[in-house]
Enzyme design. Structure first.
Site, PDB file in Angstrom:
ATOM      1  N   LYS A  99      49.998  33.709  47.341  1.00  0.00           N
ATOM      2  CA  LYS A  99      49.537  34.799  46.489  1.00  0.00           C
ATOM      3  C   LYS A  99      48.100  35.109  46.864  1.00  0.00           C
ATOM      4  CE  LYS A  99      51.189  37.310  43.079  1.00  0.00           C
ATOM      5  NZ  LYS A  99      52.574  37.681  42.796  1.00  0.00           N
ATOM      6  N   ASP A 148      51.229  43.707  44.192  1.00  0.00           N
ATOM      7  CA  ASP A 148      51.326  43.055  42.879  1.00  0.00           C
ATOM      8  C   ASP A 148      50.537  43.936  41.912  1.00  0.00           C
ATOM      9  OD1 ASP A 148      52.264  40.549  41.440  1.00  0.00           O
ATOM     10  OD2 ASP A 148      50.140  40.396  41.010  1.00  0.00           O
TER      11      ASP A 148
END
Ligand code: NAD
Length: 420
Positions: A109, A149
């Protein structure tokens, strides 16, 4: 609310989840420690020229949690409250999500501490290109493939792909997914999360003895994931969508809503609220409505100890990430509510991202029906794996999904052995 606003440190939660499953599947100490540590973390501080000519230093992260099963995969988030622990937790959850659906990826991430709403397109482009360059040593089609995201989108991915390609001297579409179709994006990526969720609901309904055709559905969060799930349950499975909501409020109609018309109304007015012929309902009323299927598709921490016993649905399908707190899981399990956990229910998005990457590296693109057909196979198989594990271990689906995922990652680490 983002996980970082919450008083609970999300990385502590992620590590506790590993411990709970490790106890259950008897993982030894060394392996358990590996699973509780991110493999690699990069913090970058970099200057960006603002529109007024001044410079500001921004901080960004990229965390590669585990790559035992393949290259890392995970989105990039732009938010003022991004923290390293939040990025670590999200990277761990990506690792388990890819393992649950058995796609050959580890988890990662990224995040940049910034307020994208207060920045111009030019500032966002310069920030993205510089961040991409700073993390370039870690990313690439064989190593780590970012995706959109919170507050990043296909344009952000196009800038990253271009910045990375400029340094290489040739085009590298497979370095990111969630790209525009014209740059090597995949057909079907836009609706993949909702489509995957609708397949998992269909399969779970059979096991739970819940009817979807003619059954009732409430959706919290009528955005990308929520509206696509509603449309497909309505169009392909004959469900009646009785309630939907967004950040401005909720609407209810006992005879059923046409989700496409609601979408059109939201496009024109900015909200589902005020859709003709409906009654206004609160967020709590949506979560507590007596329906066959509830789809939380908005925010974290919605079903808690406070309201879990009031949930009126027979199936809760988590299109959103983290809508149910662990304390609520037990209550729902005791009430015999079938919870389809986020790492399964919303994994359609990462699955079609995997298809996008596979198409990019082959330079061979699939038609929409092939993408959707393969997505259906993955979701049906993954639901069956989770259900079987839940029955075998006598646990709820979330624990089952974690058992399956953590066992798969642990097996990959074990069989590779510890280097050197
Ligand atoms: P989105 O921005 O398109 O939609 C979110 C929706 O939630 C919006 O309609 C917003 O108005 C609504 N919302 C916000 N606050 C609300 C509130 N308090 N009550 C009710 N509704 C509220 O975002 P999305 O891409 O659909 O993502 C939604 C969730 O799904 C997130 O948790 C995200 O992490 C998860 N998810 C999305 C994808 C994807 O591919 N889009 C993939 C995996 C997980």
């Amino acid at each position: 609310m983002t996980p970082s606003d919450s008083p609970i440190n999300p990385f502590e939660t992620a590590k506790q989840q590993v411990d709970i499953v490790a106890d259950r599947i008897h993982l030894n100490g060394g392996l358990r420690e590996v699973l509780k540590h991110p493999k690699r973390e990069l913090t970058v501080n970099f200057p960006v020229r603002l529109d007024d000519g001044s410079f500001r230093v921004f901080t960004g992260y990229r965390v590669q949690y585990n790559m035992a099963r393949g290259p890392c995969k995970g989105g990039i988030r732009y938010h003022p409250q991004v923290t390293l622990d939040e990025v670590r937790a999200l990277a761990a959850w990506m690792t388990w999500k890819c393992a649950v659906v058995n796609i050959p990826y580890g988890g990662a991430k990224g995040g940049v501490i910034c307020d994208p709403k207060a920045m111009s397109q030019g500032e966002l482009e310069r920030l993205t290109r510089r961040y991409a360059t700073e993390i370039a040593p870690l990313i690439g089609p064989e190593m780590d493939i970012p995706a959109p995201d919170v507050y990043t989108d296909s344009q952000t991915m196009a800038w990253i792909m271009d910045s990375y390609s400029m340094q290489k001297g040739y085009s590298v579409p497979g370095v990111v997914t969630g790209k525009p179709i014209s740059l090597g994006g995949s057909e079907g990526r836009g609706e993949a999360t909702g489509r995957g969720c609708s397949y998992v609901i269909r399969e779970a309904a059979k096991d739970a003895g819940v009817r979807v055709k003619g059954g009732t559905v409430a959706v919290q969060g009528f955005g990308n994931a929520g509206s696509v799930t509603a449309n497909l349950l309505h169009d392909e499975q004959g469900a009646t969508i009785v309630a939907v909501s967004d950040s401005k409020g909720g609407i209810y109609k006992a005879e059923g809503l046409n989700p496409h018309s609601v979408e059109e109304h939201k496009r024109k007015t900015g909200s589902v609220v005020g859709f003709p012929g409906t009654k206004s309902v609160s967020n709590d009323e949506i979560l507590e409505s007596k329906v066959d299927i509830l789809v939380p598709a908005a925010l974290e921490n919605q079903i808690t100890k406070r309201n879990a016993d009031k949930v009126g649905a027979k199936i809760v399908a988590e299109a959103a990430n983290g809508p149910t707190l662990p304390e609520a899981d037990t209550v729902l399990f005791q009430k015999k509510v079938t919870v389809l956990p986020d790492i399964l229910a919303n994994a359609g998005g990462v699955t079609v991202s995997y298809f996008e990457w596979a198409q990019d590296i082959q330079g061979f693109f699939w038609p929409l029906n092939e993408v959707n057909g393969r997505l259906e196979q993955v979701m049906v198989r993954s639901y069956a794996d989770v259900h079987k594990t839940a029955v075998e271990h006598k646990v709820h689906n979330r624990t089952a999904a974690y058992i399956l995922a953590i066992q798969r990652v642990a097996d990959a680490i074990k069989i590779r052995g510890f280097y050197p």
